[in-house]
Scaffold this active site. Structure first.
Site, PDB file in Angstrom:
ATOM      1  N   GLY A  12      43.660  62.957  63.868  1.00 17.74           N
ATOM      2  CA  GLY A  12      44.265  64.336  63.243  1.00 17.74           C
ATOM      3  C   GLY A  12      43.864  64.365  61.634  1.00 17.74           C
ATOM      4  N   ASP A  13      43.973  65.324  61.066  1.00 22.17           N
ATOM      5  CA  ASP A  13      43.594  65.609  59.825  1.00 22.17           C
ATOM      6  C   ASP A  13      42.265  65.238  59.342  1.00 22.17           C
ATOM      7  OD1 ASP A  13      46.187  65.596  59.123  1.00 22.17           O
ATOM      8  OD2 ASP A  13      46.689  63.623  58.982  1.00 22.17           O
ATOM      9  N   GLY A  15      40.320  68.096  59.000  1.00 25.75           N
ATOM     10  CA  GLY A  15      39.871  69.264  58.408  1.00 25.75           C
ATOM     11  C   GLY A  15      39.913  70.389  59.197  1.00 25.75           C
ATOM     12  N   LYS A  16      40.683  70.394  60.295  1.00 27.57           N
ATOM     13  CA  LYS A  16      40.437  71.540  61.486  1.00 27.57           C
ATOM     14  C   LYS A  16      40.868  72.810  60.647  1.00 27.57           C
ATOM     15  CE  LYS A  16      43.568  69.372  63.792  1.00 27.57           C
ATOM     16  NZ  LYS A  16      43.613  68.154  63.085  1.00 27.57           N
ATOM     17  N   ALA A  39      51.995  69.358  62.636  1.00 28.68           N
ATOM     18  CA  ALA A  39      50.598  69.662  62.144  1.00 28.68           C
ATOM     19  C   ALA A  39      50.779  70.039  60.597  1.00 28.68           C
ATOM     20  CB  ALA A  39      49.939  70.733  63.031  1.00 28.68           C
ATOM     21  N   GLY A  40      49.777  69.762  59.843  1.00 25.55           N
ATOM     22  CA  GLY A  40      49.474  70.251  58.443  1.00 25.55           C
ATOM     23  C   GLY A  40      48.077  70.653  58.320  1.00 25.55           C
ATOM     24  N   HIS A  41      47.785  71.871  58.423  1.00 25.54           N
ATOM     25  CA  HIS A  41      46.328  72.412  58.164  1.00 25.54           C
ATOM     26  C   HIS A  41      46.379  73.058  56.994  1.00 25.54           C
ATOM     27  CE1 HIS A  41      45.973  72.739  62.793  1.00 25.54           C
ATOM     28  NE2 HIS A  41      46.270  71.300  62.319  1.00 25.54           N
ATOM     29  N   GLN A 226      46.458  68.004  65.718  1.00 29.64           N
ATOM     30  CA  GLN A 226      46.406  66.808  65.957  1.00 29.64           C
ATOM     31  C   GLN A 226      44.857  66.309  66.294  1.00 29.64           C
ATOM     32  OE1 GLN A 226      49.651  68.040  67.804  1.00 29.64           O
ATOM     33  NE2 GLN A 226      50.222  68.052  65.812  1.00 29.64           N
ATOM     34  N   THR A 241      51.363  61.529  69.821  1.00 30.89           N
ATOM     35  CA  THR A 241      52.076  62.810  69.994  1.00 30.89           C
ATOM     36  C   THR A 241      52.538  63.136  71.254  1.00 30.89           C
ATOM     37  OG1 THR A 241      52.534  64.925  68.925  1.00 30.89           O
ATOM     38  CG2 THR A 241      50.362  64.751  69.719  1.00 30.89           C
ATOM     39  N   ARG A 304      53.013  61.267  53.452  1.00 32.21           N
ATOM     40  CA  ARG A 304      52.690  59.747  53.522  1.00 32.21           C
ATOM     41  C   ARG A 304      51.264  59.524  53.336  1.00 32.21           C
ATOM     42  NH1 ARG A 304      54.950  58.676  59.603  1.00 32.21           N
ATOM     43  NH2 ARG A 304      54.115  60.959  59.842  1.00 32.21           N
ATOM     44  N   ARG A 306      47.847  58.315  53.766  1.00 34.17           N
ATOM     45  CA  ARG A 306      47.211  58.106  55.010  1.00 34.17           C
ATOM     46  C   ARG A 306      46.385  56.799  55.097  1.00 34.17           C
ATOM     47  NH1 ARG A 306      44.481  63.908  54.961  1.00 34.17           N
ATOM     48  NH2 ARG A 306      46.175  65.035  55.781  1.00 34.17           N
TER      49      ARG A 306
HETATM   50  P1  GDP Z   1      43.803  69.059  59.499  1.00 33.11           P
HETATM   51  O1  GDP Z   1      45.111  68.643  59.928  1.00 33.11           O
HETATM   52  O2  GDP Z   1      42.798  68.603  60.470  1.00 33.11           O
HETATM   53  O3  GDP Z   1      43.671  70.593  59.240  1.00 33.11           O
HETATM   54  O4  GDP Z   1      43.456  68.285  58.067  1.00 33.11           O
HETATM   55  P2  GDP Z   1      44.274  68.301  56.761  1.00 33.11           P
HETATM   56  O5  GDP Z   1      44.444  69.612  56.155  1.00 33.11           O
HETATM   57  O6  GDP Z   1      45.567  67.802  57.198  1.00 33.11           O
HETATM   58  O7  GDP Z   1      43.771  67.097  56.060  1.00 33.11           O
HETATM   59  C1  GDP Z   1      42.440  67.439  55.313  1.00 33.11           C
HETATM   60  C2  GDP Z   1      42.502  67.314  53.763  1.00 33.11           C
HETATM   61  O8  GDP Z   1      41.106  67.217  53.466  1.00 33.11           O
HETATM   62  C3  GDP Z   1      43.078  68.390  53.350  1.00 33.11           C
HETATM   63  O9  GDP Z   1      43.790  68.075  51.945  1.00 33.11           O
HETATM   64  C4  GDP Z   1      41.737  69.320  52.881  1.00 33.11           C
HETATM   65  O10 GDP Z   1      41.944  70.421  51.808  1.00 33.11           O
HETATM   66  C5  GDP Z   1      40.780  68.364  52.556  1.00 33.11           C
HETATM   67  N1  GDP Z   1      39.376  68.512  52.768  1.00 33.11           N
HETATM   68  C6  GDP Z   1      38.827  69.335  54.073  1.00 33.11           C
HETATM   69  N2  GDP Z   1      37.543  69.069  54.207  1.00 33.11           N
HETATM   70  C7  GDP Z   1      37.280  68.532  52.978  1.00 33.11           C
HETATM   71  C8  GDP Z   1      35.863  68.069  52.622  1.00 33.11           C
HETATM   72  O11 GDP Z   1      34.756  68.373  52.801  1.00 33.11           O
HETATM   73  N3  GDP Z   1      35.983  67.245  51.290  1.00 33.11           N
HETATM   74  C9  GDP Z   1      37.138  66.787  50.751  1.00 33.11           C
HETATM   75  N4  GDP Z   1      37.086  66.139  49.499  1.00 33.11           N
HETATM   76  N5  GDP Z   1      38.402  67.209  51.199  1.00 33.11           N
HETATM   77  C10 GDP Z   1      38.215  68.310  52.346  1.00 33.11           C
HETATM   78  P1  IMO Z   2      47.173  67.771  62.020  1.00 32.94           P
HETATM   79  O1  IMO Z   2      47.121  69.074  63.272  1.00 32.94           O
HETATM   80  C1  IMO Z   2      48.022  63.587  61.713  1.00 32.94           C
HETATM   81  C2  IMO Z   2      51.273  61.772  64.295  1.00 32.94           C
HETATM   82  C3  IMO Z   2      52.470  61.137  63.438  1.00 32.94           C
HETATM   83  C4  IMO Z   2      52.813  60.052  64.465  1.00 32.94           C
HETATM   84  C5  IMO Z   2      52.562  60.568  65.900  1.00 32.94           C
HETATM   85  C6  IMO Z   2      53.718  61.442  66.408  1.00 32.94           C
HETATM   86  O2  IMO Z   2      47.523  68.004  60.901  1.00 32.94           O
HETATM   87  O3  IMO Z   2      46.052  67.094  62.367  1.00 32.94           O
HETATM   88  P2  IMO Z   2      55.040  63.296  66.184  1.00 32.94           P
HETATM   89  O4  IMO Z   2      56.028  63.987  65.031  1.00 32.94           O
HETATM   90  O5  IMO Z   2      54.048  64.400  66.501  1.00 32.94           O
HETATM   91  O6  IMO Z   2      55.962  63.077  67.520  1.00 32.94           O
HETATM   92  O7  IMO Z   2      54.590  62.084  65.706  1.00 32.94           O
HETATM   93  O8  IMO Z   2      51.594  61.680  65.604  1.00 32.94           O
HETATM   94  N1  IMO Z   2      50.835  63.004  63.983  1.00 32.94           N
HETATM   95  C7  IMO Z   2      49.891  63.438  63.130  1.00 32.94           C
HETATM   96  N2  IMO Z   2      48.885  63.081  62.398  1.00 32.94           N
HETATM   97  N3  IMO Z   2      47.745  64.916  61.794  1.00 32.94           N
HETATM   98  C8  IMO Z   2      48.630  65.489  62.318  1.00 32.94           C
HETATM   99  O9  IMO Z   2      48.484  66.870  62.761  1.00 32.94           O
HETATM  100  C9  IMO Z   2      49.678  65.033  63.250  1.00 32.94           C
HETATM  101  N4  IMO Z   2      50.750  65.212  64.056  1.00 32.94           N
HETATM  102  C10 IMO Z   2      51.452  64.368  64.535  1.00 32.94           C
HETATM  103  O10 IMO Z   2      51.983  60.742  62.248  1.00 32.94           O
HETATM  104  O11 IMO Z   2      52.206  58.941  64.114  1.00 32.94           O
HETATM  105 MG    MG Z   3      46.660  67.915  58.926  1.00 29.45          MG
END
Ligand code: GDP
Ligand code: IMO
Ligand code: MG
Length: 426
Positions: A12-13, A15-16, A39-41, A226, A241, A304, A306
């Site tokens: 997860g995270d 950069g989706k 999720a947090g996008h 995720q 998850t 939290r 990462r």
């Molecule tokens: P997602 O859950 O897959 O959408 O990703 P998140 O948004 O949770 O986490 C990605 C983080 O990296 C966010 O704070 C974005 O703003 C940041 N981000 C995305 N692409 C880039 C990149 O190419 N470089 C940097 N430095 N940050 C990025």
């Molecule tokens: P995005 O879409 C990163 C992780 C939680 C925990 C496990 C189970 O932003 O990539 P849950 O609340 O789903 O039962 O937690 O999954 N988790 C994520 N980690 N990015 C996410 O979403 C996540 N969604 C759940 O931290 O380890």
């Molecule tokens: Mg995220």
């Protein structure tokens, strides 16, 4: 018709959100199909940051339709708050622009209570580190056929009866097993009734909306949440998850035939994980600190820190064979600037052998040793690079190596959080 799906290849995270925001230009409809507000996008445009938990990441574009599929679990309170927040930022949300499947299951207050009570009752090492958003307990109720669905909000008597039934079991658990206060049925009902009037106008037959659009030749973009290693079946169970995060679930989670022209696997240039569970290439040292600081690696949902580590080709190979990406979007390449030597994990030592795919025994991922190849880094800041030619040689080699190992081309390189910090290659 040329449907697309964007998914996370790691934990997860990746950069989706940013990638969906960019690809939305090529789509008419954007659909979430699993997960919930765990999720947090994050989207950043002209320095302005939006974090979306439930509403699809296409919402910032005008003239696009965003849909929440049946495979999502929706917290009514979070849904309304997210609409309000977008409204306050000048992005008006209407039922023409956003719709929710009547079959989407609702996260109720007792799901959150149970999620948190269960985690609190576990000892440190057993804790999953969930987001505490009630995701698991809501999916459990769906599977045990006692869930409340968004369409039920049109019939509050049914909702009341379902709450009463659910609380017989939930309150027994909360009181007797976890020593917590019981949840009051009337309070839950009043809470949900207050929100129902706001949600009902957004209800739709999402499956029919997608079919109709497809018939008219529109492009649908499916947005995964995720990542593959958090998939309930294929991830690092039990530290996962509660939904299937694989691209195949786009079909079941939205009610549409699986037919994708473009499958974009989002790969962070290194690896991160938030919450508990095995993470073979984790670097609890200066290298991990570099990635954590340079990448501002804090969870978008829970804040939290990462955990960070080297790129892991073993889990990426698994993502390729399970999800079939046609292209890769490589994100956060800028974060690796300034490291003399980079390491890439090409295999795991496991039970006396080198393996290329994650072993499947429970928690085996905690017992593997990564096999690394060293790779020369680059020192330049690349966050302003606008083209392939602007990248230092070693950054280009790093990209090439990922393509060679996985046999998939990189189509997008992201070098910063903002929409414009993106290099399109193909
Ligand atoms: P997602 O859950 O897959 O959408 O990703 P998140 O948004 O949770 O986490 C990605 C983080 O990296 C966010 O704070 C974005 O703003 C940041 N981000 C995305 N692409 C880039 C990149 O190419 N470089 C940097 N430095 N940050 C990025
Ligand atoms: P995005 O879409 C990163 C992780 C939680 C925990 C496990 C189970 O932003 O990539 P849950 O609340 O789903 O039962 O937690 O999954 N988790 C994520 N980690 N990015 C996410 O979403 C996540 N969604 C759940 O931290 O380890
Ligand atoms: Mg995220």
């Amino acid at each position: 018709m040329s449907n697309m799906v964007v998914f996370g290849t790691q934990w997860g995270d990746e950069g989706k959100g940013k990638i969906v925001d960019i690809l939305t230009e090529e789509a008419d409809i954007i659909v979430r199909y699993q997960g919930g507000n765990n999720a947090g996008h994050t989207l950043v445009t002209q320095g302005k940051k939006f974090i979306l938990h439930l509403i699809p990441s296409g919402i910032l574009h005008s003239g696009k339709t965003c849909l929440i599929g049946n495979g999502v679990v929706l917290d009514p309170e979070v849904f309304c708050a997210e609409i309000d927040k977008l409204d306050q930022s000048g992005i008006a949300i209407t039922p023409e622009k956003l719709a929710v499947s009547k079959k989407t299951h609702l996260i109720m207050p007792y799901h959150k209570e149970l999620d948190q009570a269960r985690e609190a009752a576990k000892s440190g090492l057993d804790r999953i580190g969930t987001t505490g958003r009630g995701i698991g307990p809501c999916y459990e109720d769906k599977m045990s056929r006692m869930g409340i669905r968004a369409g039920d909000l049109q019939n509050m008597e049914l909702v009341r009866a379902k709450i009463d039934k659910a609380l017989v079991e939930k309150n027994s658990l909360l009181e007797n097993l976890y020593g917590r206060k019981p949840v009051d049925a009337q309070a839950v009902f009043d809470h949900i009734r207050g929100l129902a009037a706001r949600i009902v106008p957004y209800l739709a037959d999402v499956s029919a909306r997608i079919q109709e659009a497809a018939r008219k030749g529109r492009t649908v973009l499916f947005e995964g949440a995720q990542g593959v290693q958090l998939d309930i079946d294929h991830g690092t169970y039990p530290f996962v998850t509660s939904s299937n995060t694989l691209t195949g679930n786009a079909s079941a989670g939205a009610g549409y035939l699986y037919s994708m022209k473009k499958v974009t696997g989002v790969v962070k240039a290194y690896t991160t994980r938030v919450g508990q569970g095995p993470f073979p290439t984790e670097q609890d040292n200066e290298f991990g600190d570099h990635m954590q600081k340079m990448g501002a690696e804090f969870g978008s949902t829970t804040g939290r820190k990462r955990r960070c580590g080297w790129l892991d080709l073993v889990i990426l190979r698994e993502a390729v064979r399970l999800c079939g990406p046609t292209e890769i979007a490589l994100t956060k390449l800028d974060v690796l600037s300034g490291l003399d030597t980079l390491k890439i994990c090409t295999g795991y030592q496991y039970q006396g052998q080198v393996v290329e795919y994650p072993p499947q025994e429970e928690n085996a991922m905690a017992r593997v040793s990564p096999v690394y190849e060293d790779f020369p880094g680059w020192s330049q800041d690349i966050s302003a690079a606008g083209s392939w030619d602007d990248l230092p040689d070693n950054a280009r080699r790093y990209v090439g190596l990922i393509e060679d190992f996985l046999g998939i081309k990189v189509a997008i390189i992201s070098v910063g959080p903002d929409r414009h910090q993106t290099i399109r290659l193909r």
